[in-house]
Motif scaffolding. Structure first.
Motif, PDB file in Angstrom:
ATOM      1  N   LYS A 245       0.828  -1.214   0.000  1.00 26.22           N
ATOM      2  CA  LYS A 245       0.000   0.000   0.000  1.00 26.22           C
ATOM      3  C   LYS A 245       0.860   1.261   0.000  1.00 26.22           C
ATOM      4  O   LYS A 245       0.566   2.236  -0.696  1.00 26.22           O
ATOM      5  CB  LYS A 245      -0.921   0.002   1.214  1.00 26.22           C
ATOM      6  CG  LYS A 245      -2.080  -0.986   1.138  1.00 26.22           C
ATOM      7  CD  LYS A 245      -2.920  -0.935   2.413  1.00 26.22           C
ATOM      8  CE  LYS A 245      -4.120  -1.874   2.338  1.00 26.22           C
ATOM      9  NZ  LYS A 245      -4.898  -1.864   3.608  1.00 26.22           N
ATOM     10  N   GLU A 287      -8.301  -4.419  -6.805  1.00 23.26           N
ATOM     11  CA  GLU A 287      -9.198  -3.344  -6.356  1.00 23.26           C
ATOM     12  C   GLU A 287      -8.601  -1.962  -6.600  1.00 23.26           C
ATOM     13  O   GLU A 287      -9.311  -1.028  -6.977  1.00 23.26           O
ATOM     14  CB  GLU A 287      -9.502  -3.539  -4.872  1.00 23.26           C
ATOM     15  CG  GLU A 287     -10.405  -4.748  -4.595  1.00 23.26           C
ATOM     16  CD  GLU A 287     -10.364  -5.199  -3.150  1.00 23.26           C
ATOM     17  OE1 GLU A 287      -9.695  -4.512  -2.331  1.00 23.26           O
ATOM     18  OE2 GLU A 287     -10.971  -6.235  -2.834  1.00 23.26           O
ATOM     19  N   ARG A 288      -7.279  -1.841  -6.399  1.00 21.66           N
ATOM     20  CA  ARG A 288      -6.631  -0.530  -6.555  1.00 21.66           C
ATOM     21  C   ARG A 288      -5.981  -0.340  -7.925  1.00 21.66           C
ATOM     22  O   ARG A 288      -5.313   0.654  -8.170  1.00 21.66           O
ATOM     23  CB  ARG A 288      -5.619  -0.320  -5.433  1.00 21.66           C
ATOM     24  CG  ARG A 288      -6.273  -0.365  -4.058  1.00 21.66           C
ATOM     25  CD  ARG A 288      -5.441   0.301  -2.992  1.00 21.66           C
ATOM     26  NE  ARG A 288      -6.131   0.305  -1.700  1.00 21.66           N
ATOM     27  CZ  ARG A 288      -5.640   0.838  -0.605  1.00 21.66           C
ATOM     28  NH1 ARG A 288      -4.438   1.429  -0.617  1.00 21.66           N
ATOM     29  NH2 ARG A 288      -6.328   0.808   0.528  1.00 21.66           N
ATOM     30  N   TYR A 290      -3.396  -1.710  -9.360  1.00 17.61           N
ATOM     31  CA  TYR A 290      -1.933  -1.675  -9.458  1.00 17.61           C
ATOM     32  C   TYR A 290      -1.521  -2.441 -10.715  1.00 17.61           C
ATOM     33  O   TYR A 290      -2.058  -3.517 -11.007  1.00 17.61           O
ATOM     34  CB  TYR A 290      -1.282  -2.306  -8.237  1.00 17.61           C
ATOM     35  CG  TYR A 290      -1.559  -1.593  -6.925  1.00 17.61           C
ATOM     36  CD1 TYR A 290      -1.904  -0.244  -6.874  1.00 17.61           C
ATOM     37  CD2 TYR A 290      -1.455  -2.275  -5.711  1.00 17.61           C
ATOM     38  CE1 TYR A 290      -2.138   0.406  -5.674  1.00 17.61           C
ATOM     39  CE2 TYR A 290      -1.686  -1.639  -4.493  1.00 17.61           C
ATOM     40  CZ  TYR A 290      -2.027  -0.301  -4.478  1.00 17.61           C
ATOM     41  OH  TYR A 290      -2.263   0.329  -3.275  1.00 17.61           O
TER      42      TYR A 290
END
Length: 325
Positions: A245, A287-288, A290
């Motif tokens: 993160k 989800e993010r 990347y």
């Protein structure tokens, strides 16, 4: 705490279903020459936006020419790869390493002569064969995103280091990877040459990894980056999710393996049996959004009756299940 998705993802259920699927995958007809590859189903290991790849080191227990490595990827349903140097350089015509004779002094002289010949070859080799290799892999449905030759060490010449980045670019990769150097003057040197070629150098770590290990190198050059290893990070006693993160912008690829934590002994185990939060990490990447690949690095012992291709295929299926794809 585990997410709802993770709770629904039973490790026992996965392992049972994966073994059935892998048996189907590896039963596909084998082939010996790349000309046959277009006749096979192309692999696809992109799941919910996450590129799952493999480092060819994972196949070290098997014959490892470029065509053989490509066949393993196709059979294991891997569509992207971090390519180790020896196979690519052999394909491109590098001088062969000398055989050991048992005479320590003679072997030392032969190794030194080979190192010099290899350095000269790297400094002058045209990129044509590397480009051919990229095309061969691409035609079979496998993208080369990383290159890891033995050309980025402190004893390598600037011409060899420059070659590593040029070869990476010719292969279609955006990164040339190397073990993290101890000397910050070397990360400065690598970062400068990487920037000139506009190819990242991904520094790989083992259990010496800490939260801030890469910070100094990243400050030296925008092309100094992380080839993060989440399994080793957990075995060193740290939280891999917190790291991802916080540092994701500087990660160009992430070695993915399942290890026990430092407190639990650090053993390498089949996926789903260790303490590394592989499921959570893959879901976070999805989800993010990347974009760095999750690179399978097979380091646990291959079970009797299996082989590296079957075990890599199990890891691919684990990732697919984890992402609900």
């Amino acid at each position: 705490m585990e997410s709802t998705k993770e709770k629904s993802f039973s490790r026992r259920q996965f392992l049972a279903s994966a073994s059935v699927l892998v048996g189907t995958v590896v039963a596909a007809p084998a082939f010996g020459m790349p000309a046959y590859i277009p006749n096979l189903r192309k692999p696809n290991s992109v799941f919910k936006g996450v590129q799952v790849g493999v480092i060819t080191y994972s196949f070290r227990s098997m014959p490892s020419g470029t065509e053989e490595l490509l066949r393993y990827c196709v059979e294991a349903n891997v569509s992207a790869v971090e390519l180790m140097g020896p196979a690519a350089e052999a394909f491109a015509g590098a001088p062969d390493a000398p055989a050991r004779t048992g005479d320590d002094e003679a072997d030392k002289v032969a190794r030194a002569a080979h190192s010099q010949a290899l350095a000269e070859w790297r400094a002058n080799v045209p990129m044509t064969r590397f480009e051919q290799l990229r095309k061969m892999y691409k035609k079979a449905g496998v993208r080369i995103y990383g290159y890891k030759p033995s050309a980025l060490g402190p004893n390598n010449t600037d011409a060899e280091i420059d070659y590593a980045f040029r070869a990476a670019k010719a292969l279609g990769a955006n990164q040339a990877n190397v073990e993290f150097p101890k000397d910050p003057t070397h990360t400065q040197r690598l970062g400068t040459i990487a920037a000139r070629n506009k190819v990242y150098v991904g520094y790989h770590g083992h259990t010496q990894q800490t939260f801030d290990m890469w910070d100094g190198a990243i400050a030296q050059s925008p092309y100094n980056a992380m080839n993060f290893d989440m399994g080793h990070y957990v075995a060193a006693g740290f939280d891999a999710i917190q790291f991802i993160k916080a540092k994701h912008e500087h990660i160009v690829s992430m070695h993915t393996k399942d290890r026990k934590s430092k407190a639990n002994g650090g053993a390498n185990l089949p996926w789903g049996e260790g303490d590394t939060p592989i499921v959570e990490a893959l879901q976070l990447m999805s989800e993010r959004k990347y974009k760095f690949p999750a690179t399978i690095e097979l380091e646990y012992p291959v079970p009797e009756g299996s082989d590296a291709v079957k075990e890599v295929a199990k890891c691919v299926e684990f990732a697919r299940k984890a992402l609900g794809a």
